[in-house]
Design an enzyme around this catalytic site. Structure first.
Site, PDB file in Angstrom:
ATOM      1  N   HIS A   1       0.767  -1.215  -0.101  1.00  0.00           N
ATOM      2  CA  HIS A   1       0.128   0.040  -0.109  1.00  0.00           C
ATOM      3  C   HIS A   1       0.777   1.175   0.017  1.00  0.00           C
ATOM      4  O   HIS A   1       0.778   2.034  -0.835  1.00  0.00           O
ATOM      5  CB  HIS A   1      -1.033   0.064   1.368  1.00  0.00           C
ATOM      6  CG  HIS A   1      -1.812   1.321   1.561  1.00  0.00           C
ATOM      7  ND1 HIS A   1      -3.047   1.336   1.250  1.00  0.00           N
ATOM      8  CD2 HIS A   1      -1.590   2.340   1.747  1.00  0.00           C
ATOM      9  CE1 HIS A   1      -3.590   2.482   1.314  1.00  0.00           C
ATOM     10  NE2 HIS A   1      -2.610   3.022   1.838  1.00  0.00           N
ATOM     11  N   GLU A   2       1.652   1.402   0.898  1.00  0.00           N
ATOM     12  CA  GLU A   2       2.559   2.511   1.051  1.00  0.00           C
ATOM     13  C   GLU A   2       3.322   2.816  -0.149  1.00  0.00           C
ATOM     14  O   GLU A   2       3.884   3.657  -0.618  1.00  0.00           O
ATOM     15  CB  GLU A   2       3.307   2.707   2.326  1.00  0.00           C
ATOM     16  CG  GLU A   2       2.564   2.435   3.596  1.00  0.00           C
ATOM     17  CD  GLU A   2       1.527   3.695   3.841  1.00  0.00           C
ATOM     18  OE1 GLU A   2       1.832   4.806   3.328  1.00  0.00           O
ATOM     19  OE2 GLU A   2       0.307   3.338   4.389  1.00  0.00           O
TER      20      GLU A   2
ATOM     21  N   HIS B   1       1.809   4.595  -2.967  1.00  0.00           N
ATOM     22  CA  HIS B   1       1.799   5.961  -2.933  1.00  0.00           C
ATOM     23  C   HIS B   1       3.171   6.582  -3.135  1.00  0.00           C
ATOM     24  O   HIS B   1       3.381   7.516  -4.038  1.00  0.00           O
ATOM     25  CB  HIS B   1       1.755   6.535  -1.243  1.00  0.00           C
ATOM     26  CG  HIS B   1       0.265   6.291  -0.776  1.00  0.00           C
ATOM     27  ND1 HIS B   1      -0.717   7.117  -1.512  1.00  0.00           N
ATOM     28  CD2 HIS B   1      -0.092   5.886   0.405  1.00  0.00           C
ATOM     29  CE1 HIS B   1      -1.882   6.939  -0.782  1.00  0.00           C
ATOM     30  NE2 HIS B   1      -1.682   6.134   0.618  1.00  0.00           N
TER      31      HIS B   1
ATOM     32  N   GLU C   1      -5.499   7.932  -2.822  1.00  0.00           N
ATOM     33  CA  GLU C   1      -5.205   6.455  -2.336  1.00  0.00           C
ATOM     34  C   GLU C   1      -5.386   5.500  -3.418  1.00  0.00           C
ATOM     35  O   GLU C   1      -5.484   4.274  -3.175  1.00  0.00           O
ATOM     36  CB  GLU C   1      -6.763   6.345  -1.257  1.00  0.00           C
ATOM     37  CG  GLU C   1      -6.105   6.773   0.115  1.00  0.00           C
ATOM     38  CD  GLU C   1      -5.054   6.680   1.282  1.00  0.00           C
ATOM     39  OE1 GLU C   1      -4.435   5.472   0.631  1.00  0.00           O
ATOM     40  OE2 GLU C   1      -4.649   7.550   1.585  1.00  0.00           O
TER      41      GLU C   1
ATOM     42  N   HIS D   1      -6.653  10.391  12.177  1.00  0.00           N
ATOM     43  CA  HIS D   1      -6.539  10.616  10.866  1.00  0.00           C
ATOM     44  C   HIS D   1      -7.345  12.045  10.834  1.00  0.00           C
ATOM     45  O   HIS D   1      -7.166  12.771   9.868  1.00  0.00           O
ATOM     46  CB  HIS D   1      -7.559   9.655  10.283  1.00  0.00           C
ATOM     47  CG  HIS D   1      -6.799   8.515   9.579  1.00  0.00           C
ATOM     48  ND1 HIS D   1      -6.069   7.426  10.603  1.00  0.00           N
ATOM     49  CD2 HIS D   1      -6.310   8.294   8.420  1.00  0.00           C
ATOM     50  CE1 HIS D   1      -5.483   6.530   9.899  1.00  0.00           C
ATOM     51  NE2 HIS D   1      -5.564   7.085   8.531  1.00  0.00           N
ATOM     52  N   ILE D   2      -8.388  12.292  11.708  1.00  0.00           N
ATOM     53  CA  ILE D   2      -9.230  13.315  11.419  1.00  0.00           C
ATOM     54  C   ILE D   2      -8.719  14.538  12.335  1.00  0.00           C
ATOM     55  O   ILE D   2      -9.371  15.897  12.102  1.00  0.00           O
ATOM     56  CB  ILE D   2     -10.885  13.398  11.357  1.00  0.00           C
ATOM     57  CG1 ILE D   2     -11.387  12.761  12.663  1.00  0.00           C
ATOM     58  CG2 ILE D   2     -11.141  12.202  10.335  1.00  0.00           C
ATOM     59  CD1 ILE D   2     -13.025  12.560  12.759  1.00  0.00           C
TER      60      ILE D   2
ATOM     61  N   ALA E   1      -5.735  14.904  13.870  1.00  0.00           N
ATOM     62  CA  ALA E   1      -4.040  15.275  13.823  1.00  0.00           C
ATOM     63  C   ALA E   1      -3.697  14.967  12.407  1.00  0.00           C
ATOM     64  O   ALA E   1      -2.563  14.819  12.372  1.00  0.00           O
ATOM     65  CB  ALA E   1      -3.429  14.449  14.742  1.00  0.00           C
ATOM     66  N   GLY E   2      -4.434  14.529  11.449  1.00  0.00           N
ATOM     67  CA  GLY E   2      -3.941  14.168  10.280  1.00  0.00           C
ATOM     68  C   GLY E   2      -4.741  15.116   9.196  1.00  0.00           C
ATOM     69  O   GLY E   2      -5.362  15.999   9.564  1.00  0.00           O
ATOM     70  N   GLY E   3      -4.744  14.701   7.854  1.00  0.00           N
ATOM     71  CA  GLY E   3      -5.225  15.401   6.879  1.00  0.00           C
ATOM     72  C   GLY E   3      -6.632  14.965   6.337  1.00  0.00           C
ATOM     73  O   GLY E   3      -7.170  15.499   5.258  1.00  0.00           O
TER      74      GLY E   3
END
Length: 707
Positions: free
Chosen positions: A487-488, A491, A517, A619-620, A622-624
């Site tokens: 997966h990574e 990206h 994604e 994720h929501i 402290a992330g984008g």
């Protein structure tokens, strides 16, 4: 007092300010942060003033100098953010915390520059507009939109209010993430009686003993203990899936359920504040709610995202209900006293037992077939087959932040380097945040060429949190960890194989968040491809291949509990949208009421009243992914449909697979943010996407048809 000359020397030798080919990760210390960033911001402020004074609505006089300013800040701040994620310390935290308001202030000043905004509008309105390339048009339109979302059109007092909100939001997100890391570190359960951890596989016992050694129990062994259980993913998941001791599972689950929700690490009030400020920000920008702000730069709209989630929810619900019924039946048949009323700390445990019984697959027994070196080799071979690239070790070429970090060079078919990437695979609970991610170090750019002739090459980093090597064995991975690396890497490929020379839309830059994604989830599909999987699955000691019948069982098990897995993601996405559309901060309903209300439609077993999962929802908060978690499902539709192009030509037809891989590279991986993602998808697939391939891969297609 230090003399001004010595201060200048300090700044001159500051590693953050050097003209480096690769970041000097090995020598950056917390004491470099404050002086380094202050000096950088001073320089950038001068550059910005000069840009505004000599502005012309042309590429060389506007976009190129602007790219240099934004890139320099994103590269240097990216280095610090990265070190905070992989090598956290209280000194680094406080240095970043101190300097962050100054960095945000500069970003706002840049984002709200009226001269720059007006110059972009002038380009948009000029007679030359139609002669611009698609990528350049996207840059201009995106800069105009971003400026408006940055508050460029607000009057003075409203702009000041907006800026205070942005400063506060940055601080709150930072604090939220720190609380999550600290709460994860704070929970430790020392176990001395082996009976208590019966069922835990050898790898988990080895990890628990290694944790015990790091906590001062220097004689701890996997065989005899003592063992330390933590909330770090490899430890937590092992307990939930394998510990026969139900009360241990309950204790660890309850700790996980409530972490970062009490005492000095309580994130509840931080979440309230974040949601309140996001709503205020949306209202200042003339939007009804924060989800509309988020969607302004995405493929979807709020309605379209909700519509997709509801379609997938309906297709998943009955299958998820059946999953729970199957678990109850099975656990009763095994004589489990809890069979009639299974609860949250039983689900993973009995799912694993049912999977073992149904498919005769034991995740732990598969580990020796998935050693990290083999996985990496197979992944690189697949990239060569599909995309015509060579990847080779370049360890030692670039400084690294930890001895376990690898560095690689990517070459095209002519042997020329086209990109580089770092890979940091192992869990380090004391200093590294959980999860897995990819980010950019440098983007491809013509303007930022180091020698003035060749384009600057992209550099990425991939970070995972898998079980480290124990003793003299390599890292032996679960199948899920294999999927995570694929997966990574997806990206990273989109960042590294870009052919876009406009730095502002190269690689992953400028791609709508809900399309980003696509390549990562696309790569996961190859884990089930016979040739790829058989290339990986060789026993690390004997070299024996994974037996064919085990491969077939792995493929069959792919849809095991697919309804439940799908609902879990839909729950996260739905609660995210609900909090950013309908929730009223300070109103009748608490954030936990919202979570429970959404759970009624998305969880077959309702959450406990004391469930505080939101306090760890980085994720929501402290992330984008704020009002953007639906992107995983949105992009899953795109990625499954993209993979079905390979299935259509026949996965064993190597010539057709290579041709399709080449087309994927030349569209989805090459075009970056320089073209709208829907257009890019249609170029690759020949039509617009449909969710059928996703539902088919998950074994939910017939359910969806009847729904």
């Amino acid at each position: 007092m230090a003399s001004s000359a010595s201060l200048q020397d300090d700044v001159a030798s500051n590693p953050l300010l050097q003209d480096f080919e690769f970041p000097p990760f090995d020598v950056i210390e917390p004491n470099h942060v404050r002086p380094g960033i202050r000096a950088l911001l001073n320089n950038l402020e001068s550059d910005l003033e000069e840009l505004e004074q000599n502005l012309e609505p042309s590429w060389p006089k506007l976009v190129e100098p602007l790219e240099k300013i934004t890139d320099r800040l994103s590269v240097v701040w990216g280095i610090l953010n990265h070190l905070k994620s992989v090598k956290d310390s209280s000194e680094l935290r406080s240095a970043i915390e101190d300097i962050q308001p100054e960095k945000v202030k500069f970003q706002l000043r840049l984002g709200q520059s009226k001269p720059i905004y007006n110059a972009f509008k002038a380009i948009r309105e000029s007679p030359d507009w139609e002669t611009l390339s698609e990528a350049r048009k996207r840059i201009v339109e995106s800069q105009i939109k971003e400026a408006i979302l940055n508050g460029v059109s607000l009057e003075d007092d409203k702009r000041e209010h907006f800026n205070r909100i942005e400063q506060e939001l940055e601080k709150l997100s930072q604090k939220f993430g720190e609380n999550v890391l600290d709460a994860t570190k704070r929970f430790e359960k020392l176990i001395t009686d082996k009976k208590e951890i019966e069922g835990l596989p050898a790898t988990a016992l080895g990890l628990a003993a290694q944790s015990a050694v790091s906590k001062g129990h220097e004689n701890a062994t996997a065989e005899n203990g003592p063992w330390v259980i933590t909330l770090d993913a490899p430890s937590y998941i092992a307990v939930m899936q394998h510990a026969r001791n139900r009360s241990l599972r309950e204790e660890v689950y309850r700790a996980y359920l409530s972490f970062a929700s009490s005492g000095d690490l309580d994130n509840t009030e931080i979440i309230e504040q974040i949601l309140k400020l996001r709503l205020e920000k949306a209202k200042l920008l003339n939007y009804n709610n924060y989800a509309e702000v988020s969607m302004a730069t995405k493929m979807a709209t709020v309605d379209k995202a909700e519509e997709l989630l509801e379609k997938l929810r309906r297709a998943s619900w009955d299958a998820a209900v059946k999953d729970i019924e199957d678990l109850k039946k099975f656990s009763k048949s095994q004589g489990a006293s809890e069979g009639a009323n299974l609860t949250h700390w039983d689900i993973s445990f009995w799912s694993e037992r049912l999977r073992e019984s149904k498919y005769d697959i034991n995740e732990e027994e598969l580990r020796p077939f998935f050693s990290l070196p083999k996985v990496i080799d197979a992944l690189f071979n697949l990239a060569k087959t599909l995309f015509g690239i060579e990847i080779e070790s370049a360890d030692g070429l670039a400084p690294v932040w930890n001895d376990d970090v690898r560095f690689f060079r990517v070459k095209d078919s002519s042997g020329s380097p086209i990109a580089y990437f770092y890979f940091d695979p192992y869990s380090r609970p004391s200093e590294k945040r959980q999860g897995a991610w990819m980010d950019e170090v440098f983007a491809r750019s013509r303007v930022l060429s180091r020698n003035g002739t060749s384009t600057r090459l992209p550099v990425a980093h991939m970070v995972c949190n898998q079980s480290p090597p124990v003793g003299n064995k390599p890292s032996l991975m679960t199948f899920l960890e294999v999927e995570t690396v694929f997966h990574e890497f997806g990206h990273a490929l989109q960042h590294m194989l870009t052919k876009q020379d406009e730095g502002l839309v190269a690689g992953i830059r400028g791609i709508e968040w809900d399309a980003v994604e696509l390549p990562s989830q696309f790569m996961e599909n190859w884990c089930y491809h016979r040739e790829t999987l058989m290339g990986i699955a060789k026993h690390f000691e004997t070299g024996e291949s994974l037996p064919e019948e085990v491969y077939l069982k792995l493929v069959a098990a792919r849809t095991f509990r697919a309804g439940s897995q799908s609902l879990r993601q839909i729950k996260f996405a739905s609660v995210d949208l609900e909090l950013h559309t309908k929730y009223v901060p300070g109103g009748q309903e608490s954030i936990y009421d919202v979570d429970r209300r959404v759970s009624e439609r998305t969880q077959v077993i309702p959450p406990f009243p004391e469930d505080r999962f939101l306090c760890g929802f980085s994720h929501i908060f402290a992330g984008g992914y704020a009002a953007g978690y639906y992107s995983y499902k949105w992009a899953e539709v795109l990625s499954a449909d993209a993979f079905s192009a390979f299935e259509d030509v026949g996965l064993d037809n190597s010539k057709a697979v290579q041709e399709t891989g080449h087309r994927f590279r030349e569209t989805i991986l090459a075009l970056g943010g320089g073209q709208a993602p829907l257009e890019v998808f249609v170029q690759f697939r020949g039509r617009e996407p449909t969710p059928d391939a996703l539902l088919s891969h998950n074994g939910l297609l017939s359910v969806a048809a009847s729904a």
